[in-house]
Write a protein that holds these residues in place. Structure first.
Motif, PDB file in Angstrom:
ATOM      1  N   PRO A 122       0.789  -1.230   0.000  1.00  0.00           N
ATOM      2  CA  PRO A 122       0.000   0.000   0.000  1.00  0.00           C
ATOM      3  C   PRO A 122       0.821   1.280   0.000  1.00  0.00           C
ATOM      4  O   PRO A 122       0.400   2.275  -0.605  1.00  0.00           O
ATOM      5  CB  PRO A 122      -0.845  -0.115   1.270  1.00  0.00           C
ATOM      6  N   ALA A 123       1.974   1.293   0.653  1.00  0.00           N
ATOM      7  CA  ALA A 123       2.781   2.515   0.654  1.00  0.00           C
ATOM      8  C   ALA A 123       3.323   2.807  -0.737  1.00  0.00           C
ATOM      9  O   ALA A 123       3.415   3.967  -1.160  1.00  0.00           O
ATOM     10  CB  ALA A 123       3.919   2.393   1.661  1.00  0.00           C
ATOM     11  N   TYR A 124       3.667   1.746  -1.463  1.00  0.00           N
ATOM     12  CA  TYR A 124       4.172   1.918  -2.825  1.00  0.00           C
ATOM     13  C   TYR A 124       3.066   2.376  -3.767  1.00  0.00           C
ATOM     14  O   TYR A 124       3.236   3.349  -4.517  1.00  0.00           O
ATOM     15  CB  TYR A 124       4.777   0.603  -3.327  1.00  0.00           C
ATOM     16  N   THR A 125       1.929   1.683  -3.748  1.00  0.00           N
ATOM     17  CA  THR A 125       0.860   2.046  -4.674  1.00  0.00           C
ATOM     18  C   THR A 125       0.339   3.451  -4.388  1.00  0.00           C
ATOM     19  O   THR A 125       0.021   4.201  -5.322  1.00  0.00           O
ATOM     20  CB  THR A 125      -0.291   1.026  -4.627  1.00  0.00           C
ATOM     21  N   SER A 126       0.273   3.830  -3.125  1.00  0.00           N
ATOM     22  CA  SER A 126      -0.154   5.188  -2.794  1.00  0.00           C
ATOM     23  C   SER A 126       0.822   6.222  -3.342  1.00  0.00           C
ATOM     24  O   SER A 126       0.423   7.255  -3.900  1.00  0.00           O
ATOM     25  CB  SER A 126      -0.268   5.353  -1.279  1.00  0.00           C
ATOM     26  N   SER A 127       2.110   5.955  -3.178  1.00  0.00           N
ATOM     27  CA  SER A 127       3.130   6.882  -3.667  1.00  0.00           C
ATOM     28  C   SER A 127       3.091   6.998  -5.179  1.00  0.00           C
ATOM     29  O   SER A 127       3.238   8.092  -5.744  1.00  0.00           O
ATOM     30  CB  SER A 127       4.515   6.419  -3.214  1.00  0.00           C
ATOM     31  N   LYS A 128       2.899   5.879  -5.846  1.00  0.00           N
ATOM     32  CA  LYS A 128       2.883   5.917  -7.308  1.00  0.00           C
ATOM     33  C   LYS A 128       1.622   6.589  -7.843  1.00  0.00           C
ATOM     34  O   LYS A 128       1.665   7.290  -8.859  1.00  0.00           O
ATOM     35  CB  LYS A 128       3.032   4.504  -7.868  1.00  0.00           C
ATOM     36  N   ALA A 129       0.502   6.421  -7.170  1.00  0.00           N
ATOM     37  CA  ALA A 129      -0.694   7.163  -7.557  1.00  0.00           C
ATOM     38  C   ALA A 129      -0.455   8.661  -7.403  1.00  0.00           C
ATOM     39  O   ALA A 129      -0.868   9.471  -8.242  1.00  0.00           O
ATOM     40  CB  ALA A 129      -1.890   6.723  -6.718  1.00  0.00           C
ATOM     41  N   ALA A 130       0.240   9.042  -6.336  1.00  0.00           N
ATOM     42  CA  ALA A 130       0.540  10.456  -6.098  1.00  0.00           C
ATOM     43  C   ALA A 130       1.459  11.029  -7.163  1.00  0.00           C
ATOM     44  O   ALA A 130       1.419  12.242  -7.438  1.00  0.00           O
ATOM     45  CB  ALA A 130       1.169  10.618  -4.717  1.00  0.00           C
ATOM     46  N   THR A 131       2.279  10.196  -7.767  1.00  0.00           N
ATOM     47  CA  THR A 131       3.180  10.667  -8.822  1.00  0.00           C
ATOM     48  C   THR A 131       2.410  11.322  -9.954  1.00  0.00           C
ATOM     49  O   THR A 131       2.853  12.321 -10.541  1.00  0.00           O
ATOM     50  CB  THR A 131       4.027   9.502  -9.357  1.00  0.00           C
ATOM     51  N   HIS A 132       1.246  10.784 -10.268  1.00  0.00           N
ATOM     52  CA  HIS A 132       0.447  11.327 -11.360  1.00  0.00           C
ATOM     53  C   HIS A 132      -0.048  12.730 -11.019  1.00  0.00           C
ATOM     54  O   HIS A 132      -0.080  13.626 -11.866  1.00  0.00           O
ATOM     55  CB  HIS A 132      -0.715  10.389 -11.665  1.00  0.00           C
ATOM     56  N   GLY A 133      -0.429  12.930  -9.757  1.00  0.00           N
ATOM     57  CA  GLY A 133      -0.826  14.261  -9.329  1.00  0.00           C
ATOM     58  C   GLY A 133       0.332  15.237  -9.357  1.00  0.00           C
ATOM     59  O   GLY A 133       0.174  16.402  -9.744  1.00  0.00           O
ATOM     60  N   LEU A 134       1.507  14.784  -8.945  1.00  0.00           N
ATOM     61  CA  LEU A 134       2.703  15.611  -8.985  1.00  0.00           C
ATOM     62  C   LEU A 134       3.002  16.053 -10.410  1.00  0.00           C
ATOM     63  O   LEU A 134       3.284  17.234 -10.667  1.00  0.00           O
ATOM     64  CB  LEU A 134       3.882  14.840  -8.394  1.00  0.00           C
ATOM     65  N   THR A 135       2.937  15.131 -11.340  1.00  0.00           N
ATOM     66  CA  THR A 135       3.194  15.454 -12.743  1.00  0.00           C
ATOM     67  C   THR A 135       2.237  16.518 -13.247  1.00  0.00           C
ATOM     68  O   THR A 135       2.653  17.528 -13.848  1.00  0.00           O
ATOM     69  CB  THR A 135       3.071  14.191 -13.617  1.00  0.00           C
ATOM     70  N   ARG A 136       0.963  16.322 -13.027  1.00  0.00           N
ATOM     71  CA  ARG A 136      -0.023  17.221 -13.623  1.00  0.00           C
ATOM     72  C   ARG A 136       0.016  18.622 -12.994  1.00  0.00           C
ATOM     73  O   ARG A 136      -0.100  19.637 -13.697  1.00  0.00           O
ATOM     74  CB  ARG A 136      -1.413  16.598 -13.522  1.00  0.00           C
ATOM     75  N   GLY A 137       0.209  18.680 -11.677  1.00  0.00           N
ATOM     76  CA  GLY A 137       0.303  19.979 -11.035  1.00  0.00           C
ATOM     77  C   GLY A 137       1.549  20.743 -11.445  1.00  0.00           C
ATOM     78  O   GLY A 137       1.495  21.946 -11.738  1.00  0.00           O
TER      79      GLY A 137
END
Length: 257
Positions: free
Chosen positions: A162-177
């Motif tokens: 879960p810590a990995y999948t959460s972090s990787k999902a957040a990567t997409h938000g980081l990219t777009r912002g």
């Protein structure tokens, strides 16, 4: 690795490229591909042995080698110093590939606050602070390409980390912002999303007979996703050929998700 079939990108010649986690696996394929294109390449990794073997092989094959600096990316001060050192030796960074991550499996029941913070630091926090360190140089040049590495794991509803999948999902938000924040300076930010890539680590630790069957079931395409397949996409996004691509996801997973 046979790079003879790779597309050639004239705009990559002599560009200063920084790859995190570039010593082995996907990162090593990306490093070699940029060297093959004539770019000026620097990378960081904690694996000194693997990184040394890579630079020695590239020196023998291409007559030039990338700049390797050992760095713990969770040490933000060290990251900032590395970026300064690269700029001093090669020039301001024009392409950043945020590749470093750790997908170690873990049960949600066993996760402590300390473990969670460590996984987040490795898999998302460092990516932002590397970007923060690199961006002033890109802004000076009014050009740049940042490529963050995501994952299909959270899209595929993969459990067991879960810590990995959460972090990787957040990567997409980081990219777009960040794409919005720096686009006015002609800097592109995109996410490359690997499927199950057949690196030595994956083959050693997790790809067994049952995993092979799972890959066959889930992928639309036959065959296996290899590190070079990710490097092909990264080269495109780093080159001027992708000059109007930003805030987007580019998936290389054989049609899994």
């Amino acid at each position: 690795m046979d790079l003879s079939t790779l597309a050639r990108y004239p705009s990559l010649k002599d560009k200063v490229v920084f790859v995190t986690g570039g010593g082995t696996g996907i990162g090593a394929a990306i490093v070699e591909s940029f060297v093959d294109q004539g770019a000026k390449v620097a990378f960081v990794d904690l694996d000194v042995e693997g990184s040394t073997k890579l630079i020695e092989r590239l020196q023998a094959q291409y007559g030039r080698k990338p700049l390797f600096i050992k760095c713990d990316l969770t040490d933000t001060d060290a990251v900032r110093q590395v970026v300064k050192d690269i700029a001093a030796q090669l020039g301001d960074i024009e392409v950043l590939v945020n590749n470093a991550a750790n997908d170690q499996r873990h049960k949600w029941q066993d996760v402590t606050p300390e473990y969670w913070d460590n996984r987040v630091a490795i898999n998302i926090k460092q990516a932002f602070f590397v970007m923060q360190a690199v961006l002033p140089g890109m802004i000076r040049k009014k050009a740049g390409s940042i490529i963050n590495t995501g994952s299909i794991s959270w899209k595929a509803k993969q459990g067991g980390m879960p810590a990995y999948t959460s972090s990787k999902a957040a990567t997409h938000g980081l990219t777009r912002g960040m794409a919005r924040d720096v686009g006015k300076d002609n800097i592109r930010v995109n996410t490359v999303i690997p499927g199950w890539v057949m690196t030595e680590r994956q083959l050693t630790m997790w790809v067994d007979a049952e995993a092979e069957k799972e890959i066959d079931r889930q992928q639309c395409l036959a065959g296996r996703v290899m590190p070079i397949d990710l490097a092909r996409m990264v080269l495109f996004l780093a080159s001027d050929d992708s000059r109007m691509c930003s805030a987007q996801e580019f998936t290389v997973d054989g049609g899994w998700v």
